[in-house]
Design an enzyme around this catalytic site. Structure first.
Site, short mmCIF file in Angstrom:
data_model
loop_
_atom_site.label_atom_id
_atom_site.label_comp_id
_atom_site.label_asym_id
_atom_site.label_seq_id
_atom_site.Cartn_x
_atom_site.Cartn_y
_atom_site.Cartn_z
N ARG A 49 0.64 -4.86 12.65
CA ARG A 49 -0.20 -4.23 13.67
C ARG A 49 -0.47 -5.18 14.83
O ARG A 49 -0.57 -4.75 15.98
CB ARG A 49 -1.52 -3.76 13.06
CG ARG A 49 -1.35 -2.60 12.11
CD ARG A 49 -2.67 -1.97 11.71
NE ARG A 49 -2.44 -0.80 10.87
CZ ARG A 49 -3.34 0.13 10.61
NH1 ARG A 49 -4.57 0.02 11.11
NH2 ARG A 49 -3.05 1.17 9.86
N SER A 108 -10.78 -6.04 10.19
CA SER A 108 -11.95 -5.42 9.59
C SER A 108 -12.69 -6.48 8.79
O SER A 108 -12.06 -7.33 8.16
CB SER A 108 -11.51 -4.28 8.67
OG SER A 108 -12.61 -3.65 8.06
N ARG A 132 2.01 1.54 10.41
CA ARG A 132 1.53 1.90 9.07
C ARG A 132 2.70 1.81 8.10
O ARG A 132 3.58 2.67 8.08
CB ARG A 132 0.94 3.31 9.08
CG ARG A 132 0.19 3.69 7.79
CD ARG A 132 -0.27 5.14 7.81
NE ARG A 132 -1.18 5.40 8.90
CZ ARG A 132 -2.52 5.22 8.84
NH1 ARG A 132 -3.06 4.79 7.71
NH2 ARG A 132 -3.29 5.50 9.87
N GLU A 137 -7.29 0.13 14.73
CA GLU A 137 -7.81 -0.98 13.93
C GLU A 137 -6.78 -2.10 13.77
O GLU A 137 -5.64 -1.87 13.37
CB GLU A 137 -8.22 -0.47 12.56
CG GLU A 137 -8.73 -1.57 11.63
CD GLU A 137 -8.81 -1.13 10.17
OE1 GLU A 137 -8.79 -2.02 9.30
OE2 GLU A 137 -8.87 0.09 9.91
N ARG A 162 0.84 -1.20 0.00
CA ARG A 162 0.00 0.00 0.00
C ARG A 162 0.87 1.25 0.00
O ARG A 162 1.84 1.35 0.76
CB ARG A 162 -0.92 0.00 1.23
CG ARG A 162 -1.85 -1.22 1.25
CD ARG A 162 -2.81 -1.21 2.41
NE ARG A 162 -3.61 -2.43 2.41
CZ ARG A 162 -4.57 -2.71 3.28
NH1 ARG A 162 -4.84 -1.84 4.25
NH2 ARG A 162 -5.24 -3.84 3.21
#
Length: 425
Positions: A388, A351, A276, A348, A261
């Site tokens: 994460r 999800s 991130r 988060e 990403r």
């Protein structure tokens, strides 16, 4: 994409969905207009073609002036058919282009609003009081350095910012997480999958990642291939252009893949450590079900995520994501957010999204029930996004001396190790 029949029958519902997403409501009327032109030009083309075929039967039987007149008419009719065909194709192309820009219909129970307008559905686990334990918690990067587990300096040297190395117990911890996640998924009936990290444009577009998420996607120009941001993409496209038998549903896959990403728009956010990053590994759950079963399957995926985070002994909450924070494919999305002690907030970790028939229509995946064929529903759910999860484990299970207690579920995958010990102080 949504069903055009639904758009025609209930355009106000689609307008309300666009409004809730914070997106262009005028797109609905533009699409209705293009669809009407597509249908009317199609009717016009069919009428002219029928007339042309009828005329073709008369010409061989005619003679003299009558034949000359029919030939003249046939020439004009051929030009009209060509024009009608072009108008039909143009209207169809415009309809498809506009349809691909329209997000999925937002579920009526989704809270309306932006990123901060979510609703907390439930909270699990106890948040540790480190002050009562007599020490100040270290953040994951400090802990990862002490453990010889994370190296961001050399990651930046080799690849640039937001890249990292997992070393020593850090690498072993990733492998333990992936194996434990896959074990849970397999026990729940998921088929394990190792998926491609590069996909064709139709796969990326079909899952909805070339719309609002396009700025976050890496594209290889020379090959016209995309690096996936999640194995949801190859798992969704796995049955592209197929008709599945109803008695085979539900189909459930657990995909492991690297994810890439750009993190566009995140300049200055979470720049410290590995929360991130541009590249990470993930175990993703993906389901194909009958449309009427999608909401129940959504709850199942959420329960599997909760089971996973509970097994890791992490404090977390479940939120119902607000409408403007949904991805274009999701009708509804639940996030599980773990408590990060040094940030003093929930972040988060997993999800799960119910994409209803949105992706299957774009990818032409259908289900056959008796003699009826119709689109099916697709759903996705993160089981373990590795970096994460490592962040949450290190910070929540740290001890005063910089060591980290290993959750019991991971110990069999770490040779029975109960504690990760510092290698540098």
């Amino acid at each position: 994409m949504i069903d055009l029949r639904l758009l025609r029958e209930d355009p106000d519902r689609v307008r309300a969905s666009q409004r809730a997403r914070g997106e262009d409501v005028a797109l609905v009327d533009a699409l209705l207009s293009a669809d009407e032109r597509r249908r009317s030009s199609g009717v016009r083309f069919d009428e002219l073609r029928a007339e042309q075929k009828q005329l073709g039967k008369l010409i061989p039987k005619a003679a003299g002036d009558e034949k000359a007149e029919l030939l003249k008419k046939a020439s004009q009719l051929a030009a009209d058919v060509k024009t009608a065909d072009a108008e039909r194709d143009a209207a169809d192309a415009e309809t498809q282009e506009l349809l691909l820009r329209l997000g999925n219909l937002v579920h009526p129970d989704v809270p309306v609003g932006g990123e901060e307008d979510f609703v907390t559905l439930e909270t699990h686990g106890e948040i540790r009081d480190f002050s009562a334990e007599g020490f100040e918690p270290k953040d994951h990067l400090e802990l990862g350095t002490l453990l010889g587990a994370i190296d961001v300096e050399r990651g930046a040297k080799v690849s640039g910012s937001r890249f990292y190395f997992l070393t020593g117990v850090g690498a072993l911890l990733e492998l333990a997480l992936v194996n434990a996640a896959m074990a849970q998924a397999t026990a729940a009936g998921f088929t394990p999958m190792l998926t491609p990290a590069l996909v064709r444009p139709q796969s990326m577009a079909g899952t909805g990642f070339l719309g609002q998420a396009a700025q976050d996607v890496y594209h290889l120009d020379n090959d016209d291939l995309y690096l996936v941001g999640t194995s949801e993409v190859p798992l969704a496209a796995y049955h592209m252009d197929e008709i599945l038998d109803a008695d085979k549903l539900p189909l459930r896959y657990a995909g492991f893949s690297p994810c890439f990403r750009r993190e566009a728009g995140s300049h200055g956010k979470d720049t410290r450590g590995i929360f991130r990053v541009h590249q990470f590994d993930k175990v993703e759950m993906f389901s194909y079900v009958a449309p009427e079963d999608s909401q129940a399957e959504h709850q199942r995926l959420l329960e599997w995520e909760k089971q996973w985070l509970t097994s890791l002994e992490l404090p977390f909450r479940v939120i119902d994501v607000a409408s403007a924070d949904l991805g274009s494919s999701a009708s509804r999305k639940f996030d599980c957010e773990a408590w990060i002690p040094t940030q003093g907030k929930y972040r988060e970790l997993t999800s799960t999204s119910d994409c209803t028939e949105f992706q299957s229509r774009r990818l032409s995946i259908r289900v056959r029930e008796d003699k009826k064929v119709r689109p099916l529903a697709t759903l996705n759910g993160t089981l373990c996004a590795v970096p994460r999860t490592i962040v949450a484990i290190l910070e929540n299970h740290q001890q005063a001396d910089g060591s980290v207690r290993v959750p019991e579920v991971l110990r069999p995958y770490l040779g029975g190790r109960e504690v990760l010990e510092p290698v540098a102080k």
